[in-house]
Write a protein that holds these residues in place. Structure first.
Motif, PDB file in Angstrom:
ATOM      1  N   ASP A  71     -82.935  14.657   8.742  1.00 38.75           N
ATOM      2  CA  ASP A  71     -84.108  14.177   9.465  1.00 38.75           C
ATOM      3  C   ASP A  71     -84.228  12.687   9.167  1.00 38.75           C
ATOM      4  O   ASP A  71     -83.729  12.218   8.141  1.00 38.75           O
ATOM      5  N   PHE A  72     -84.909  11.948  10.068  1.00 36.34           N
ATOM      6  CA  PHE A  72     -85.105  10.532   9.753  1.00 36.34           C
ATOM      7  C   PHE A  72     -86.374  10.295   8.961  1.00 36.34           C
ATOM      8  O   PHE A  72     -86.693   9.166   8.606  1.00 36.34           O
ATOM      9  N   SER A  73     -87.097  11.386   8.616  1.00 36.37           N
ATOM     10  CA  SER A  73     -88.302  11.274   7.788  1.00 36.37           C
ATOM     11  C   SER A  73     -88.011  11.671   6.347  1.00 36.37           C
ATOM     12  O   SER A  73     -87.806  12.851   6.042  1.00 36.37           O
ATOM     13  N   ALA A  74     -88.001  10.695   5.447  1.00 38.70           N
ATOM     14  CA  ALA A  74     -87.825  10.993   4.031  1.00 38.70           C
ATOM     15  C   ALA A  74     -88.998  11.797   3.495  1.00 38.70           C
ATOM     16  O   ALA A  74     -88.835  12.636   2.598  1.00 38.70           O
ATOM     17  N   VAL A  75     -90.191  11.576   4.053  1.00 42.45           N
ATOM     18  CA  VAL A  75     -91.383  12.300   3.604  1.00 42.45           C
ATOM     19  C   VAL A  75     -91.241  13.790   3.902  1.00 42.45           C
ATOM     20  O   VAL A  75     -91.506  14.642   3.051  1.00 42.45           O
ATOM     21  N   GLY A  76     -90.832  14.123   5.135  1.00 43.14           N
ATOM     22  CA  GLY A  76     -90.652  15.525   5.480  1.00 43.14           C
ATOM     23  C   GLY A  76     -89.604  16.198   4.612  1.00 43.14           C
ATOM     24  O   GLY A  76     -89.796  17.328   4.141  1.00 43.14           O
ATOM     25  N   LEU A  77     -88.482  15.524   4.372  1.00 41.83           N
ATOM     26  CA  LEU A  77     -87.411  16.117   3.584  1.00 41.83           C
ATOM     27  C   LEU A  77     -87.792  16.293   2.122  1.00 41.83           C
ATOM     28  O   LEU A  77     -87.327  17.228   1.464  1.00 41.83           O
ATOM     29  N   GLU A  78     -88.643  15.424   1.604  1.00 40.14           N
ATOM     30  CA  GLU A  78     -89.133  15.603   0.235  1.00 40.14           C
ATOM     31  C   GLU A  78     -89.966  16.873   0.134  1.00 40.14           C
ATOM     32  O   GLU A  78     -89.867  17.624  -0.843  1.00 40.14           O
ATOM     33  N   GLN A  79     -90.774  17.151   1.139  1.00 31.65           N
ATOM     34  CA  GLN A  79     -91.535  18.403   1.166  1.00 31.65           C
ATOM     35  C   GLN A  79     -90.581  19.594   1.185  1.00 31.65           C
ATOM     36  O   GLN A  79     -90.798  20.602   0.493  1.00 31.65           O
ATOM     37  N   LEU A  80     -89.513  19.491   1.976  1.00 27.95           N
ATOM     38  CA  LEU A  80     -88.525  20.569   2.037  1.00 27.95           C
ATOM     39  C   LEU A  80     -87.860  20.787   0.686  1.00 27.95           C
ATOM     40  O   LEU A  80     -87.704  21.938   0.240  1.00 27.95           O
ATOM     41  N   ARG A  81     -87.459  19.719   0.025  1.00 32.31           N
ATOM     42  CA  ARG A  81     -86.807  19.874  -1.280  1.00 32.31           C
ATOM     43  C   ARG A  81     -87.721  20.577  -2.274  1.00 32.31           C
ATOM     44  O   ARG A  81     -87.275  21.440  -3.038  1.00 32.31           O
ATOM     45  N   ARG A  82     -88.998  20.214  -2.276  1.00 33.41           N
ATOM     46  CA  ARG A  82     -89.942  20.862  -3.194  1.00 33.41           C
ATOM     47  C   ARG A  82     -90.051  22.356  -2.893  1.00 33.41           C
ATOM     48  O   ARG A  82     -90.045  23.189  -3.811  1.00 33.41           O
TER      49      ARG A  82
END
Length: 233
Positions: A71-82
């Motif tokens: 994704d181009f959203s680092a914020v969204g992917l951080e939520q996914l990793r958590r």
């Protein structure tokens, strides 16, 4: 279209930051379909384009896939990793911040399946969409399955809002490239087009196609329920 794409990237970052897990925790109906299609094809290594905060990624991982989620959203992917860590799925989920206007960060023939829920109908030109599907083809192995969804020209928002050309219209800060059926057929050239199924989602409702296509090679045969729908817009 590049300037609009950069604006959209900022908009999505701000949206995910302001509204964490904005799509909830339940997987979408297309993700459920994709998990079944991947299972039938024996696909284990899967690429997801436009994963956002990962509700569909987690479903694919729970179903036994190892997912590279972009994704181009680092914020969204951080939520996914958590969330992946909380579910004990970190070994099955890899996240990559990536803009699909650039080549995919994967080797040739490295994945068994690819999935994209409404990513192809974001603020991309027709040329960029063709380039992205060519990249998906490059990274898939023979017989690999690609499941994607797009809003189409029968949608209530088509032809309204701010027009950006090339069938792209913007509403509430979100730009959408609405697909005519001819574009779906063009993107399937050289593939086995297994299904084009219309469906609706959300409160408007959004009107979409769910497309399932596969590369030539080893893969499951086309069976009942996988015939191409005749709907055209």
């Amino acid at each position: 279209m590049a300037g609009l794409g950069n604006d959209q990237r900022r908009h999505w970052e701000e949206t995910y930051a302001a509204h964490p897990w904005m799509y909830g925790g339940e997987p979408s109906a297309p993700a459920r379909h994709a998990a079944g299609a991947f299972r039938a094809a024996g696909a284990r290594q899967v690429l997801e384009l436009g994963a956002g905060h990962g509700r569909d990624t987690l479903h694919l991982a729970r179903s036994g896939c190892t997912v590279t989620a972009t994704d181009f959203s680092a914020v969204g992917l951080e939520q996914l990793r958590r969330d992946a860590g909380a579910e004990g799925l970190s070994d099955h989920v890899r996240t990559v911040v990536h803009d699909v206007r650039r080549p995919l960060p994967l080797p040739d023939g490295s994945v068994d399946g690819a999935y994209a829920h409404m990513l192809l109908c974001m603020a991309l030109s027709t040329k960029e969409i063709h380039g992205l599907v060519a990249e998906v083809r490059r990274v898939l192995r023979p017989g690999g399955v690609f499941v994607y969804t797009v809003r189409h020209t029968g949608d209530a928002h088509y032809g309204t809002g701010t027009a950006h050309g090339d069938d792209v219209y913007e509403h509430g800060g979100f730009a959408v490239h609405f697909f005519p059926r001819a574009l779906v057929d063009e993107l399937a050239e050289g593939w086995e087009l297994r299904e084009v199924r219309p469906f609706e989602e959300g409160e408007l409702p959004r009107r979409l196609w769910r497309v399932t296509q596969a590369l030539p090679g080893t893969g499951p045969p086309t069976g009942p329920g996988q015939r191409t729908a005749s709907l055209r817009s």
